[in-house]
Design a protein around this motif. Structure first.
Motif, mmCIF file in Angstrom:
data_model
loop_
_atom_site.group_PDB
_atom_site.id
_atom_site.type_symbol
_atom_site.label_atom_id
_atom_site.label_comp_id
_atom_site.label_asym_id
_atom_site.label_seq_id
_atom_site.Cartn_x
_atom_site.Cartn_y
_atom_site.Cartn_z
ATOM 1 N N GLN A 34 0.821 -1.208 -0.013
ATOM 2 C CA GLN A 34 -0.085 0.017 -0.090
ATOM 3 C C GLN A 34 0.821 1.441 -0.053
ATOM 4 O OE1 GLN A 34 -2.219 -0.815 3.591
ATOM 5 N NE2 GLN A 34 -4.064 -1.216 2.169
ATOM 6 N N PHE A 35 1.967 1.106 0.621
ATOM 7 C CA PHE A 35 2.911 2.344 0.580
ATOM 8 C C PHE A 35 3.853 2.412 -0.664
ATOM 9 C CE2 PHE A 35 3.304 1.173 5.274
ATOM 10 C CZ PHE A 35 2.186 1.598 5.569
ATOM 11 N N MET A 36 3.892 1.385 -1.380
ATOM 12 C CA MET A 36 4.974 1.643 -2.697
ATOM 13 C C MET A 36 4.684 2.866 -3.790
ATOM 14 S SD MET A 36 7.237 -0.303 -1.768
ATOM 15 C CE MET A 36 8.459 -0.468 -3.232
ATOM 16 N N ALA A 37 3.398 2.755 -4.196
ATOM 17 C CA ALA A 37 3.217 3.738 -5.061
ATOM 18 C C ALA A 37 3.141 5.288 -4.526
ATOM 19 C CB ALA A 37 1.972 3.892 -6.018
ATOM 20 N N PRO A 38 2.540 5.498 -3.279
ATOM 21 C CA PRO A 38 2.625 6.651 -2.941
ATOM 22 C C PRO A 38 4.053 7.215 -2.450
ATOM 23 C CG PRO A 38 0.807 5.515 -1.989
ATOM 24 C CD PRO A 38 1.471 4.523 -2.639
#
Length: 111
Positions: free
Chosen positions: A49-53
């Motif tokens: 969940q943190f990768m793209a942001p």
């Protein structure tokens, strides 16, 4: 995305556009910048969940192509979009808002 196990980084294999931000192929980033003592509370820097942001946020801090406050707000928006709870996204936003200044590339900041 290509993991680089030697230095704990990831490398973008091809250019992408996320929320209107074009990130060039070859860019390296280290996931979300979460101090390891907070991992049990917030999660690992490499949670899906943190990768793209974190990719978008690190790119914007690297290039300075938008004001830092806007980059931080976009980070929060993208976290919520990827399924991070509003509460956790707010905590992560405050972390980059209060502690991210030394990592922002001021020389390229758009006024």
């Amino acid at each position: 995305v290509e993991p680089l196990p030697v230095d704990g980084m990831y490398k973008l294999a091809q250019s992408v556009i996320i929320e209107g931000v074009k990130i060039e192929a070859g860019f390296k980033w280290n996931g979300a910048s979460i101090p390891d003592f907070l991992w049990p509370l917030v999660g690992s820097p490499f949670d899906a969940q943190f990768m793209a942001p974190s990719l978008v946020h690190d790119w914007l801090y690297h290039t300075g192509e938008m004001p830092r406050s806007d980059a931080d707000k976009l980070f929060r928006k993208l976290l919520i979009h990827t399924g991070v709870s509003r509460r956790k996204a707010k905590i992560m936003y405050k972390g980059v808002h209060y502690f991210g200044a030394p990592f922002y590339n001021y020389k390229n900041e758009v006024a």
